[in-house]
Design a protein around this motif. Structure first.
Motif, mmCIF file in Angstrom:
data_model
loop_
_atom_site.group_PDB
_atom_site.id
_atom_site.type_symbol
_atom_site.label_atom_id
_atom_site.label_comp_id
_atom_site.label_asym_id
_atom_site.label_seq_id
_atom_site.Cartn_x
_atom_site.Cartn_y
_atom_site.Cartn_z
ATOM 1 N N HIS A 76 0.809 -1.217 0.000
ATOM 2 C CA HIS A 76 0.000 0.000 0.000
ATOM 3 C C HIS A 76 0.844 1.269 0.000
ATOM 4 N N GLY A 77 2.070 1.226 0.508
ATOM 5 C CA GLY A 77 2.864 2.435 0.631
ATOM 6 C C GLY A 77 4.303 2.235 0.225
ATOM 7 N N LEU A 78 4.870 3.232 -0.465
ATOM 8 C CA LEU A 78 6.281 3.238 -0.857
ATOM 9 C C LEU A 78 6.813 4.648 -0.673
ATOM 10 N N MET A 79 8.050 4.749 -0.172
ATOM 11 C CA MET A 79 8.663 6.066 -0.054
ATOM 12 C C MET A 79 10.164 5.924 0.133
ATOM 13 N N PHE A 80 10.928 6.724 -0.621
ATOM 14 C CA PHE A 80 12.381 6.801 -0.452
ATOM 15 C C PHE A 80 12.707 7.744 0.702
ATOM 16 N N SER A 81 13.773 7.442 1.387
ATOM 17 C CA SER A 81 14.241 8.329 2.439
ATOM 18 C C SER A 81 14.733 9.637 1.827
ATOM 19 N N PRO A 82 14.432 10.778 2.439
ATOM 20 C CA PRO A 82 14.889 12.068 1.889
ATOM 21 C C PRO A 82 16.392 12.260 1.956
ATOM 22 N N THR A 83 17.091 11.464 2.805
ATOM 23 C CA THR A 83 18.519 11.703 3.013
ATOM 24 C C THR A 83 19.410 10.622 2.427
ATOM 25 N N ASN A 84 18.868 9.421 2.167
ATOM 26 C CA ASN A 84 19.690 8.360 1.587
ATOM 27 C C ASN A 84 18.836 7.557 0.611
ATOM 28 N N ALA A 85 19.371 6.465 0.126
ATOM 29 C CA ALA A 85 18.718 5.689 -0.923
ATOM 30 C C ALA A 85 17.951 4.502 -0.368
ATOM 31 N N ILE A 86 17.510 4.570 0.874
ATOM 32 C CA ILE A 86 16.767 3.470 1.479
ATOM 33 C C ILE A 86 15.285 3.622 1.142
ATOM 34 N N LEU A 87 14.687 2.544 0.660
ATOM 35 C CA LEU A 87 13.278 2.528 0.282
ATOM 36 C C LEU A 87 12.471 1.833 1.369
ATOM 37 N N ALA A 88 11.373 2.486 1.801
ATOM 38 C CA ALA A 88 10.473 1.904 2.795
ATOM 39 C C ALA A 88 9.187 1.478 2.110
ATOM 40 N N SER A 89 8.676 0.297 2.488
ATOM 41 C CA SER A 89 7.444 -0.230 1.905
ATOM 42 C C SER A 89 6.565 -0.791 3.013
ATOM 43 N N SER A 90 5.257 -0.596 2.876
ATOM 44 C CA SER A 90 4.291 -1.134 3.836
ATOM 45 C C SER A 90 3.364 -2.089 3.112
ATOM 46 N N SER A 91 2.927 -3.133 3.810
ATOM 47 C CA SER A 91 2.158 -4.185 3.163
ATOM 48 C C SER A 91 1.094 -4.724 4.103
ATOM 49 N N LEU A 116 12.545 -2.166 4.830
ATOM 50 C CA LEU A 116 13.494 -1.210 4.276
ATOM 51 C C LEU A 116 14.366 -1.929 3.260
ATOM 52 N N TRP A 117 14.538 -1.301 2.079
ATOM 53 C CA TRP A 117 15.279 -1.923 0.980
ATOM 54 C C TRP A 117 16.428 -1.016 0.558
ATOM 55 N N ASP A 118 17.577 -1.622 0.310
ATOM 56 C CA ASP A 118 18.712 -0.896 -0.270
ATOM 57 C C ASP A 118 18.692 -1.152 -1.774
ATOM 58 N N VAL A 119 18.091 -0.242 -2.503
ATOM 59 C CA VAL A 119 17.838 -0.448 -3.927
ATOM 60 C C VAL A 119 19.132 -0.367 -4.732
ATOM 61 N N PHE A 120 19.992 0.573 -4.420
ATOM 62 C CA PHE A 120 21.175 0.817 -5.243
ATOM 63 C C PHE A 120 22.267 -0.227 -5.020
ATOM 64 N N GLU A 121 22.409 -0.696 -3.795
ATOM 65 C CA GLU A 121 23.439 -1.696 -3.512
ATOM 66 C C GLU A 121 22.986 -3.103 -3.861
ATOM 67 N N GLY A 122 21.668 -3.277 -4.080
ATOM 68 C CA GLY A 122 21.162 -4.593 -4.440
ATOM 69 C C GLY A 122 21.161 -5.576 -3.302
ATOM 70 N N GLU A 152 15.944 -4.362 6.572
ATOM 71 C CA GLU A 152 15.319 -4.222 7.883
ATOM 72 C C GLU A 152 13.835 -4.517 7.738
ATOM 73 N N THR A 153 13.275 -5.168 8.765
ATOM 74 C CA THR A 153 11.844 -5.482 8.771
ATOM 75 C C THR A 153 11.254 -5.054 10.103
ATOM 76 N N PHE A 154 10.175 -4.272 10.053
ATOM 77 C CA PHE A 154 9.475 -3.822 11.258
ATOM 78 C C PHE A 154 8.147 -4.571 11.331
ATOM 79 N N GLN A 155 8.012 -5.409 12.367
ATOM 80 C CA GLN A 155 6.807 -6.208 12.519
ATOM 81 C C GLN A 155 5.700 -5.416 13.226
ATOM 82 N N HIS A 156 4.452 -5.619 12.743
ATOM 83 C CA HIS A 156 3.270 -5.000 13.333
ATOM 84 C C HIS A 156 2.264 -6.083 13.698
ATOM 85 N N VAL A 157 1.278 -5.702 14.460
ATOM 86 C CA VAL A 157 0.263 -6.657 14.896
ATOM 87 C C VAL A 157 -0.829 -6.811 13.847
#
Length: 896
Positions: free
Chosen positions: A517-532, A539-545, A550-555
């Motif tokens: 449902h959500g995607l957004m790049f960090s304003p300061t680095n190349a880390i991509l955040a996604s919500s599902s 958190l994804w490192d797109v450029f380094e492959g 990182e994974t943030f677990q929710h209830v």
């Protein structure tokens, strides 16, 4: 936090009648609000006042000062147009089908069912109950459909569904039977009735009546001699035998009410002028004759809207098939017969001069202003047919892009409120939008399986990103450089990565197990955040492959994710009503906000539980940080938008996006008397009269209501907020709601909020410093006092030669307030070079401080950039249109 409603975009017209005030101000209802469009300045605003439900009829006074708006619940508001405030309110005792001010502005004619009521217009008088009922006419046998005043405000034409038009006299003439004259002969419902005026004598000489089957009847009055004969005969029959010696009594205006009847010879010579001058008082006593019958010949189409211009003797007619006709009267010469849509024209009206025609189509949300002499459009606006899904602000905050379920993308100018380009290339619903950093490219994602890039200079689709197999995209983002595009899917739960330059698919990020449902790049680095929906934020490192780092677990299911502007915090919303704040660097949960109670409110018609006990919809589906990251906006399937302080985790303010009872989910408590054995009374559609008459009932399209295979809900969409975006300047935010795109901005009238106040900081001290020729001290005192008018006064009082010295003496803590004041002056001050000199000196002397504290000063600097860009565009257009004149003036100056 001082945000107030400013404008409504995305729906310029939804139904009801449209009126034109002062020849260039187009007033149209939009839901339960009123939109005012200045056709000369090309600007549109929406009045802040709201009716209790959708507005059905509006009327404007002849001087353009007042508006009377009536909604579907028969509640009306008397509004001062210039001050945009409600002066009076009144509830009528029936459905209002027609409404019109008298030409002299003293009366208001209201058609309520079979009744025609004449009310005295309140005006500016301060009274406990200003509305006064003057007359009530109850002669019609069916619902009144149209009204029209005579030029002298003494007579009123009323058309009805009983196929007749009646002529009512406002004044009561004693001794006479005040029965209305009936214009008969039509075979269908009356759509319009109008007075025609003789251009030579400026007196009423004709009456035009138009019925729904396309018939136009012209009525005229006989000559003066015939009128006098008829008047004398009727007077002799009605008058009592005079008593000997009783003097004649003549009412003011020339109407004989008692005594002997004047003889024929008294009307000869000078007497004939008396009849000409006072003929308006005898219009209802005249036997009007049917002069001719004309037909528009547009069968099977029906007449749905019409208007008549007395000065030009022109009639305009709109039909149910989208065709309109312009006719010269009384000869019935067709000047134009054109088609503007395939749907029913619901309103057609002239402006005061008669050179512009305004048409509205409620089903398409279309509003057109057409100049019939030059055959060119003055205004052409059309809103989204279905609900708006997504929003995106341009980096300079001047443009706002909207995407909706009607497969279209529209780009709006925030300042003027106009849509200037529409992209219809998508074949399915548009789900996400994103502006690139260079401000010239707009990205869009759709459920048709494509991501498209749009050039805002040439207004074309210059790049289309696709996948090997068809996918449905829900989310979209791009990195800071605009070179890498990412989109999340609804069906395969993957994130696709493309290159903007080549359009090639670079990578496919897998790992989620639910819709993204959500995607957004960090304003300061190349880390991509996604919500599902798989209850995680990754958190994804797109450029380094490296894939997921990182994974943030929710209830519960995660509905959206956003970065704070400084990139040091991440906020996510889940279905249990929580907003979770994470540290993306350390990967820990910082704190949470419980928002279930804050967003709760409103009960649906189909709910079996009360609003307090119902659990559905009590969560946030969209989040947005402020420009400085100090607070966060949250919205969802509710009538509220919540503003929270991020540091203190407290609710600062709740915005109720609408009070429109025509929408579902606005009322907190349902009325039990509206419940029946078959369910809520509002959901039972037993009104099929429009379908029986051959005209389908038209309502604006709503997702889940008008789509094929959906259950009808009598046009009652559910109130919700689908998307929230704050402008980069921080001065406004927009919300994509069921009502349209609501724009809130910081109020122009600045609230008193002193920065550094003591006993010596007073307005008198500021004025004394100006009188003593101490501009630096005066400006610093005004900045400490933080009074907007004083700051601007001190800025303008500085001598141009002293600007460098004064600008360098301003402490850094007052710099943001000074930049905001200079920005406001630039938008409305005629001293352009003077204000630009201020900007130059501020940047020159405080450049290092601005660079070090760019994050805190970013909203003010964005506002300044927006003002300069807009001013530059206006000047560029003016200079380019006057290029040869400027060359000539320069050449003559060089010769001298």
């Amino acid at each position: 936090m001082n945000y107030r409603f400013q404008n409504l975009l995305g729906a310029p017209y939804r139904g009801g009648n449209v009126v034109v005030a002062n020849n260039n101000r187009l007033i149209s209802p939009v839901g339960n609000r009123i939109s005012v469009t200045d056709l000369i300045k090309s600007e549109t605003i929406t009045l802040p006042c709201q009716c209790s439900s959708n507005i059905s009829r509006i009327a404007v006074s002849s001087d353009g000062n007042f508006i009377l708006a009536v909604d579907e619940n028969n509640r009306s508001q008397f509004i001062n147009l210039h001050h945009r405030i409600v002066l009076h309110r009144i509830t009528f005792k029936g459905k209002v089908s027609a409404l019109q001010f008298s030409p002299n502005g003293q009366f208001i004619a209201v058609a309520i069912g079979k009744l025609v009521q004449i009310w005295r217009s309140p005006g500016f008088r301060k009274e406990f109950f200003p509305f006064e009922l003057v007359r009530t006419f109850a002669d019609c046998d069916d619902r009144v459909t149209c009204l029209n005043w005579s030029p002298d405000s003494n007579y009123l034409l009323a058309g009805s569904r009983d196929l007749t038009v009646r002529l009512f006299c406002l004044r009561k003439l004693e001794g006479f039977k005040n029965k209305p004259f009936l214009f008969l002969g039509h075979r269908d419902i009356i759509v319009g009735a109008f007075f025609g005026v003789d251009k030579k004598t400026d007196k009423v000489s004709r009456v035009y009546t138009i019925s729904r089957d396309g018939a136009l009847f012209s009525w005229g009055c006989p000559d003066v001699d015939s009128r006098l004969d008829e008047l004398e005969q009727s007077d002799e029959e009605m008058a009592e035998p005079p008593s000997p010696g009783t003097p004649e009594k003549v009412e003011e205006g020339g109407a004989i009410i008692e005594g002997n009847v004047k003889k024929r010879k008294e009307f000869d010579g000078k007497g004939s002028n008396l009849i000409d001058e006072e003929s308006e008082f005898f219009l209802h006593r005249i036997k009007w004759e049917l002069l001719k019958k004309d037909y528009f010949m547009q069968a099977p189409a029906k007449v749905t809207a019409c208007d008549y211009h007395r000065g030009l003797d022109l009639a305009v007619v709109g039909f149910s098939n989208g065709v309109f006709g312009l006719y010269q009267m009384p000869d019935f010469i067709c000047i134009h017969l054109l088609s503007i849509s395939r749907e029913k024209i619901t309103t057609a009206v002239f402006n005061n001069l008669g050179n512009w025609l305004t048409f509205g189509c409620a089903k398409l949300g279309q509003l057109l202003v057409w100049e019939w002499k030059s055959e060119s459009y003055i205004l052409k606006q059309q809103g989204h047919y279905y609900d708006v899904n997504c929003l995106a602000y341009s980096p300079d905050s001047q443009l706002l892009a909207t995407g909706a379920d009607d497969n279209k993308i529209k780009v709006w100018n925030v300042s003027s409120g106009f849509c200037f380009v529409t992209f219809p290339e998508h074949t399915s619903a548009v789900t996400a939008l994103h502006f690139t950093a260079n401000n010239n490219c707009l990205l869009s994602a759709s459920k048709d399986g494509t991501v498209r890039a749009w050039d805002l200079f040439r207004y074309r689709n210059f790049r289309t990103f696709t996948t090997p197999s068809s996918r449905q995209f829900l989310s979209l983002t791009a990195d800071q450089s605009g070179e890498v595009i990412c989109a999340g899917t609804d069906d395969t739960f993957e994130i696709f990565v493309w290159s903007m330059k080549t359009g090639r698919l670079l990578d496919v990020l897998s790992g989620h197990e639910g819709a993204i449902h959500g995607l957004m790049f960090s304003p300061t680095n190349a880390i991509l955040a996604s919500s599902s929906s798989d209850k995680t934020v990754r958190l994804w490192d797109v450029f380094e492959g490296k894939g997921s780092v990182e994974t943030f677990q929710h209830v519960h299911d995660v509905l959206t994710v956003v970065y704070r502007p400084d990139g040091k915090q991440l906020a996510s919303s889940t279905r249990d009503g929580l907003i979770s704040f994470w540290d993306p660097l350390d990967g820990i949960l910082m704190y949470t906000i419980e928002g279930r109670r804050d967003i709760a409110g409103g009960r649906l018609m189909t709910d079996r539980r009360s609003a307090a006990n119902c659990t559905s919809g009590k969560y946030f589906t969209t989040l947005c940080y402020s420009a400085d990251g100090s607070y966060i906006l949250a919205g969802g399937n509710s009538k509220f938008i919540c503003m929270y302080d991020v540091a203190e985790q407290v609710l600062l303010r709740r915005f109720q996006i609408t009070h429109n009872l025509s929408l579902d989910g606005v009322l907190d408590f349902l009325n039990s008397k509206n419940m029946t054995e078959a369910g809520p009374m509002d959901l039972i559609d037993d009104n099929n009269s429009d379908t029986e008459e051959g005209i389908d009932k038209q309502t604006r399209g709503k997702l889940g209501l008008d789509l094929p295979g959906s259950m009808p809900n009598r046009g009652r969409p559910v109130i919700r907020t689908k998307c929230l975006r704050i402008a980069p300047t921080g001065r406004s935010f927009s919300a994509a709601t069921t009502e349209g795109v609501l724009v809130y901005s910081v109020d122009e009238s600045f609230i008193f909020d002193p920065t550094d106040l003591d006993m010596d900081v007073t307005p008198e001290a500021v004025n004394a410093a100006l009188n003593e020729d101490q501009p630096s001290r005066a400006l610093i005192l005004s900045l400490r006092l933080n009074e907007d008018s004083l700051i601007k006064k001190c800025v303008l009082a500085v001598n141009p030669a002293d600007i460098p010295a004064v600008a360098s003496s301003i402490p850094f803590r007052y710099l943001q307030r000074l930049i905001e004041a200079v920005t406001d002056l630039m938008e409305g001050c005629p001293f352009l070079e003077f204000i630009l000199r201020w900007c130059q000196e501020i940047c020159k002397f405080h450049g290092h401080s601005i660079q070090q504290n760019s994050r805190s000063l970013l909203p003010a600097l964005k506002s300044l950039q927006k003002a300069i860009t807009r001013l530059h565009q206006d000047l560029a257009e003016t200079c380019s249109s006057n290029e040869y004149t400027l060359r000539y003036l320069c050449s003559t100056g060089m010769k001298k």
